[in-house]
Design a protein around this motif. Structure first.
Motif, mmCIF file in Angstrom:
data_model
loop_
_atom_site.group_PDB
_atom_site.id
_atom_site.type_symbol
_atom_site.label_atom_id
_atom_site.label_comp_id
_atom_site.label_asym_id
_atom_site.label_seq_id
_atom_site.Cartn_x
_atom_site.Cartn_y
_atom_site.Cartn_z
ATOM 1 N N ASN A 1 0.772 -1.122 0.082
ATOM 2 C CA ASN A 1 0.077 0.110 -0.105
ATOM 3 C C ASN A 1 0.950 1.162 -0.075
ATOM 4 N N HIS A 2 0.136 2.336 -0.600
ATOM 5 C CA HIS A 2 0.995 3.671 -0.518
ATOM 6 C C HIS A 2 2.348 3.531 -1.234
ATOM 7 N N GLY B 1 -1.102 -2.628 -4.460
ATOM 8 C CA GLY B 1 -2.178 -2.345 -3.125
ATOM 9 C C GLY B 1 -3.277 -1.129 -3.357
ATOM 10 N N HIS B 2 -3.318 -0.432 -2.178
ATOM 11 C CA HIS B 2 -3.964 0.997 -2.159
ATOM 12 C C HIS B 2 -3.385 2.065 -2.116
ATOM 13 N N ASN B 3 -3.731 3.173 -2.787
ATOM 14 C CA ASN B 3 -3.158 4.112 -2.818
ATOM 15 C C ASN B 3 -2.033 4.448 -3.626
ATOM 16 N N ALA C 1 -5.032 -1.675 -8.869
ATOM 17 C CA ALA C 1 -4.743 -1.365 -7.435
ATOM 18 C C ALA C 1 -6.383 -1.071 -6.898
ATOM 19 N N GLY C 2 -6.172 -1.027 -5.639
ATOM 20 C CA GLY C 2 -7.462 -0.856 -4.642
ATOM 21 C C GLY C 2 -7.870 0.582 -5.044
ATOM 22 N N SER C 3 -6.855 1.344 -5.203
ATOM 23 C CA SER C 3 -7.072 2.898 -5.358
ATOM 24 C C SER C 3 -5.751 3.584 -5.758
ATOM 25 N N GLN D 1 -8.961 0.076 -11.330
ATOM 26 C CA GLN D 1 -9.280 0.101 -9.824
ATOM 27 C C GLN D 1 -10.115 -1.075 -9.524
ATOM 28 N N ASP E 1 -12.109 -3.584 -6.133
ATOM 29 C CA ASP E 1 -12.576 -3.633 -4.540
ATOM 30 C C ASP E 1 -11.577 -4.661 -3.881
ATOM 31 N N GLU E 2 -11.685 -4.701 -2.647
ATOM 32 C CA GLU E 2 -10.660 -5.352 -1.932
ATOM 33 C C GLU E 2 -10.738 -6.814 -2.236
ATOM 34 N N LEU F 1 -8.904 -7.278 -5.187
ATOM 35 C CA LEU F 1 -7.300 -7.254 -5.191
ATOM 36 C C LEU F 1 -6.612 -8.481 -4.446
#
Length: 206
Positions: free
Chosen positions: A16-17, A73-75, A99-101, A119, A121-122, A125
């Protein structure tokens, strides 16, 4: 036109990130052209301190040679707004990032550089991250239906706006989109010139 926007193999970077400085570190931003960024993609993760490839990093694993879809992952793409990040991903060979976002500016830079930010959803992903960890990492992107097609034929939905989808399907950047409306632009400029001639540049003729 093929049914699919892209077909290829995928690998997972389940982090993530992931920010743009991790995607393309700042010391590689001094070039005056868009070339040469693929070699520096994920540089601090991809190489050891002595410059040799890190065998533990996902892109250096033999089974991931030639991958063109990244599942993260996310972000994804947070941090600074550098457009070099999608340049580096595209020049390495990626056509799609799942990615998730996504960070907003990174997302827009991807669209303008014809790199699909898909994008999901969880649950999707996690499914895709697990899928990439197995031998069956081939997939296809059905952009028209906004679906990721796995090797067994199962489909996973992803989100993208209709405007961005059409732009990618028509292989256009932002300038290309504007050029599709040249007649309307010309009409506006002609009408505007008649309404406010004092705004015309010196020597301009309608």
């Amino acid at each position: 036109m093929s049914q699919f926007f892209h077909q290829g193999s995928a690998c997972a970077l389940p982090v993530n990130h992931v920010d743009t400085d991790q995607i393309i570190p700042k010391q590689f931003l001094t070039g005056t052209t868009r070339d040469g960024f693929g070699d520096a993609l994920f540089f601090d993760w991809r190489y050891t301190e002595d410059g040799t490839p890190n065998p533990d990093f996902v892109l250096n694993k033999p089974e991931n040679k030639g991958v063109s879809v990244l599942v993260s992952g996310h972000n994804f793409g947070c941090g600074s707004s550098r457009e070099h990040a999608p340049w580096a991903l595209a020049q390495f060979g990626f056509k799609v990032v799942i990615a998730g976002s996504f960070a907003d500016i990174f997302y827009r830079n991807c669209i303008n550089n014809k790199l699909l930010p898909a994008q999901v959803d969880e649950a999707a992903l996690q499914q895709l991250q697990h899928y990439c960890a197995t031998a069956g990492n081939q997939l296809a992107i059905d952009l028209a239906q906004q679906q990721i097609v796995l090797a067994d034929g199962s489909r996973i939905a992803f989100n993208i706006s209709s405007t961005d989808r059409e732009q990618l399907m028509n292989d256009c950047d932002f300038i290309g989109i504007a050029e599709q409306h040249l007649d309307a632009i010309d009409r506006y400029e002609t009408e505007r010139a008649g309404q406010a001639p004092w705004m015309l540049p010196k020597g301009y003729c309608v």
